[in-house]
Each structure stands twice: as structure tokens, then as C-alpha cells.
Motif scaffolding. Sequence first.
Motif, mmCIF file in Angstrom:
data_model
loop_
_atom_site.group_PDB
_atom_site.id
_atom_site.type_symbol
_atom_site.label_atom_id
_atom_site.label_comp_id
_atom_site.label_asym_id
_atom_site.label_seq_id
_atom_site.Cartn_x
_atom_site.Cartn_y
_atom_site.Cartn_z
ATOM 1 N N ASP A 29 7.841 -16.374 -1.122
ATOM 2 C CA ASP A 29 6.671 -17.139 -1.589
ATOM 3 C C ASP A 29 5.893 -17.684 -0.397
ATOM 4 O O ASP A 29 4.655 -17.693 -0.393
ATOM 5 N N ALA A 30 6.619 -18.130 0.611
ATOM 6 C CA ALA A 30 5.965 -18.695 1.794
ATOM 7 C C ALA A 30 5.140 -17.654 2.539
ATOM 8 O O ALA A 30 4.159 -17.989 3.212
ATOM 9 N N LEU A 31 5.508 -16.391 2.387
ATOM 10 C CA LEU A 31 4.747 -15.313 3.015
ATOM 11 C C LEU A 31 3.566 -14.857 2.162
ATOM 12 O O LEU A 31 2.748 -14.061 2.615
ATOM 13 N N GLY A 32 3.517 -15.330 0.920
ATOM 14 C CA GLY A 32 2.411 -14.984 0.042
ATOM 15 C C GLY A 32 2.722 -13.955 -1.016
ATOM 16 O O GLY A 32 1.842 -13.603 -1.811
ATOM 17 N N LEU A 33 3.973 -13.438 -1.054
ATOM 18 C CA LEU A 33 4.315 -12.458 -2.073
ATOM 19 C C LEU A 33 4.246 -13.099 -3.458
ATOM 20 O O LEU A 33 4.495 -14.294 -3.613
ATOM 21 N N SER A 71 4.378 -3.834 -7.542
ATOM 22 C CA SER A 71 4.754 -4.632 -6.368
ATOM 23 C C SER A 71 4.436 -3.957 -5.047
ATOM 24 O O SER A 71 4.145 -4.622 -4.048
ATOM 25 N N LEU A 72 4.518 -2.651 -5.027
ATOM 26 C CA LEU A 72 4.266 -1.891 -3.804
ATOM 27 C C LEU A 72 3.131 -0.903 -4.045
ATOM 28 O O LEU A 72 3.031 -0.316 -5.123
ATOM 29 N N PRO A 73 2.241 -0.724 -3.086
ATOM 30 C CA PRO A 73 2.307 -1.220 -1.708
ATOM 31 C C PRO A 73 1.712 -2.615 -1.488
ATOM 32 O O PRO A 73 1.567 -3.051 -0.342
ATOM 33 N N ASP A 74 1.371 -3.339 -2.566
ATOM 34 C CA ASP A 74 0.723 -4.641 -2.394
ATOM 35 C C ASP A 74 1.537 -5.595 -1.523
ATOM 36 O O ASP A 74 0.976 -6.406 -0.780
ATOM 37 N N ALA A 75 2.873 -5.527 -1.636
ATOM 38 C CA ALA A 75 3.708 -6.444 -0.858
ATOM 39 C C ALA A 75 3.412 -6.357 0.629
ATOM 40 O O ALA A 75 3.438 -7.374 1.343
ATOM 41 N N TRP A 76 3.095 -5.131 1.099
ATOM 42 C CA TRP A 76 2.852 -4.953 2.539
ATOM 43 C C TRP A 76 1.533 -5.574 2.976
ATOM 44 O O TRP A 76 1.298 -5.717 4.182
ATOM 45 N N THR A 77 0.663 -5.942 2.040
ATOM 46 C CA THR A 77 -0.577 -6.626 2.426
ATOM 47 C C THR A 77 -0.334 -8.105 2.691
ATOM 48 O O THR A 77 -1.174 -8.764 3.315
ATOM 49 N N TYR A 78 0.805 -8.617 2.218
ATOM 50 C CA TYR A 78 1.140 -10.019 2.450
ATOM 51 C C TYR A 78 2.101 -10.196 3.618
ATOM 52 O O TYR A 78 2.056 -11.212 4.320
ATOM 53 N N ALA A 79 2.977 -9.229 3.801
ATOM 54 C CA ALA A 79 3.972 -9.341 4.868
ATOM 55 C C ALA A 79 4.394 -7.944 5.300
ATOM 56 O O ALA A 79 4.517 -7.034 4.470
ATOM 57 N N THR A 80 4.629 -7.775 6.569
ATOM 58 C CA THR A 80 5.117 -6.499 7.076
ATOM 59 C C THR A 80 6.598 -6.359 6.732
ATOM 60 O O THR A 80 7.287 -7.351 6.461
ATOM 61 N N PRO A 81 7.117 -5.142 6.737
ATOM 62 C CA PRO A 81 8.553 -4.984 6.543
ATOM 63 C C PRO A 81 9.373 -5.815 7.535
ATOM 64 O O PRO A 81 10.406 -6.385 7.153
ATOM 65 N N ALA A 82 8.924 -5.899 8.778
ATOM 66 C CA ALA A 82 9.668 -6.691 9.763
ATOM 67 C C ALA A 82 9.715 -8.164 9.360
ATOM 68 O O ALA A 82 10.760 -8.827 9.504
ATOM 69 N N GLN A 83 8.601 -8.687 8.855
ATOM 70 C CA GLN A 83 8.588 -10.077 8.402
ATOM 71 C C GLN A 83 9.524 -10.280 7.220
ATOM 72 O O GLN A 83 10.190 -11.319 7.111
ATOM 73 N N LEU A 84 9.586 -9.306 6.324
ATOM 74 C CA LEU A 84 10.464 -9.443 5.164
ATOM 75 C C LEU A 84 11.930 -9.293 5.552
ATOM 76 O O LEU A 84 12.801 -9.928 4.950
#
Length: 279
Positions: A29-33, A71-84
Motif C-alpha cells: 500500500d505504501a508503494l501505491g499498489l 493486477s498486472l502489468p499495472d502493478a509495475w507502474t507503481y513499483a518496480t519488481p526490485a522495489q516489491l
Amino acid sequence: MNRARRMWKALEPYHAITYFSPETRKATDALGLKGGWMSYFGCRAAPLGPVGPEIVAAVFYNFHPAMVARSLPDAWTYATPAQLLDARLTAVDNAVRRLFPDADVARAAELGRRAAEVAPVAGRPIAAANAALEWPDEPHLVLWQATTILRESRGDGHVATLVAAGLSPCQALVTISAAGGPSKEIFQLNRRWSDEEWSAASEDLRARGLLDASGALTEAGRALRQQVEDTTDSLADQGWQALGDELTTELHDLVRPLSTVLMSDGLIPPDNPMALRWD
């Protein structure tokens, strides 16, 4: 219970902390997902890189493709895989410290890592992606990463077995539900196959002689489902053979008390879509 299934039951709850603890949702949530499912798909798929929903639906197997695509690929617009990857590890760190503040898991972590490093990854994309990640330093996180690699290795093997058995993603759920697993309602809530799709999958199974008119498994259906489970265990046992029975038993005995707590305190619901039972 054979060795591979016994180890799955002992290790899976510790891995599943990442799915059921509130710390994971707080971190994403803190990353915006947006929502729990975007959190789930983003965190679990993150080791694969910024892949599209088609690949994730294929390798996760039993989720409705449209569910993944929400959920995907929208999730990658909020956080990169590395961030997740960082977020899920931080969440597990916080959750384990809260749940087991005094636990000494150094030996379990050592054995878990040794087991994960000999677990089969060839032909197992999710396991291979997790095995390629750097190991954390803290023992409780090493243990979590080890249980993650081990369960994804088993899961990838299970998917291969379902494909070989000719069970589509929805049919896999229909048959495990008919075999005494989670209910149709639980699976539909968490995998999103419609009534029409569930019925079509069931009708095909009836035509193949695997379900009877009431929706119960026939003798052939029970045999096929058992074959799937037995082959899954056999494929997963390759890693435990490499580790050796003595160390495997030691790891089991070290982790099982933690899993007992996780299953008994309500963190992981007894009727869960992972079809994990505790008895």
C-alpha cells in the motif's frame, strides 16, 4: 505421509507469512499498489521481472487470466519488481519479529538454505527466479527465502504434473475440491472462475469419466487425482533425497513448531486456497 508431503506441510506455513500477514499489504500500500490481489501478484511475480499477465497466469496456473490481468502489468507502474522484492522481504522481517520475537532459527535457516540450494529448478521457472535472488543476512529471512524456493520448486513440479494429466487450470480446482479440498465457493472467490466456466470444466471431466453426475470423483477420477499428488511428491522429493534423510528430519522438527503456531493462531485460515491442511 511421505517425506516430500511431510516437508511441504511443515514448511509451507512459514513461507505463507508473506501472503497472510498484514505487514505485506501495508508495505505494498505504501508503494501505491491497489488492493490485496495486486499486492499478491506483484510480490509473488517480482522475481520473474516485469512480466505480463499472460506469463503469470501460465506459471501460476490456476488463477483466471482475467483476474491476473486486473493486477498486472499495472502493478509495475507503481513499483518496480526490485522495489516489491524489498517490500516483501521487509514485510516478512517485521511479521516474523512480531510473531516470533524470541525464536532462534539459525540452525533451521542453515538447513533450509542447504535444502533450497539442492532443490530442483530445471523446468521450474518460479523456483529458478527465486533461487537467483541474493540471500538475506538475518537467519529468519534466510529461512523464509529457503521455504519460498522449496515451495515454488514443488509448485512448479505440480503444474507440470497437472499439464501431463490433462487437467486445465479450472479442472485442477474442480478435482481438488471434489477430492475434499477447499469448496467451490472458496476457489471461485480466490481464483475467479465463473459458474459457467466451472460447469464447463466439470462437464468435460464427466465426459472423460472422471466426475459422476453428482460432481463427485469417480474411481478413475480419484486415481488420476492421486496420481497427480503422488507425482508431485515424487518430483519434490528429489531435493530431499539430495539433502539426506537425517538433515531433512532435523529441518522438519525445527520448523514444525513455528508452523503449528501459524496454523493455530488464525493467521492462515484452515480453509485456504492453497489447500493446506494441518493435522
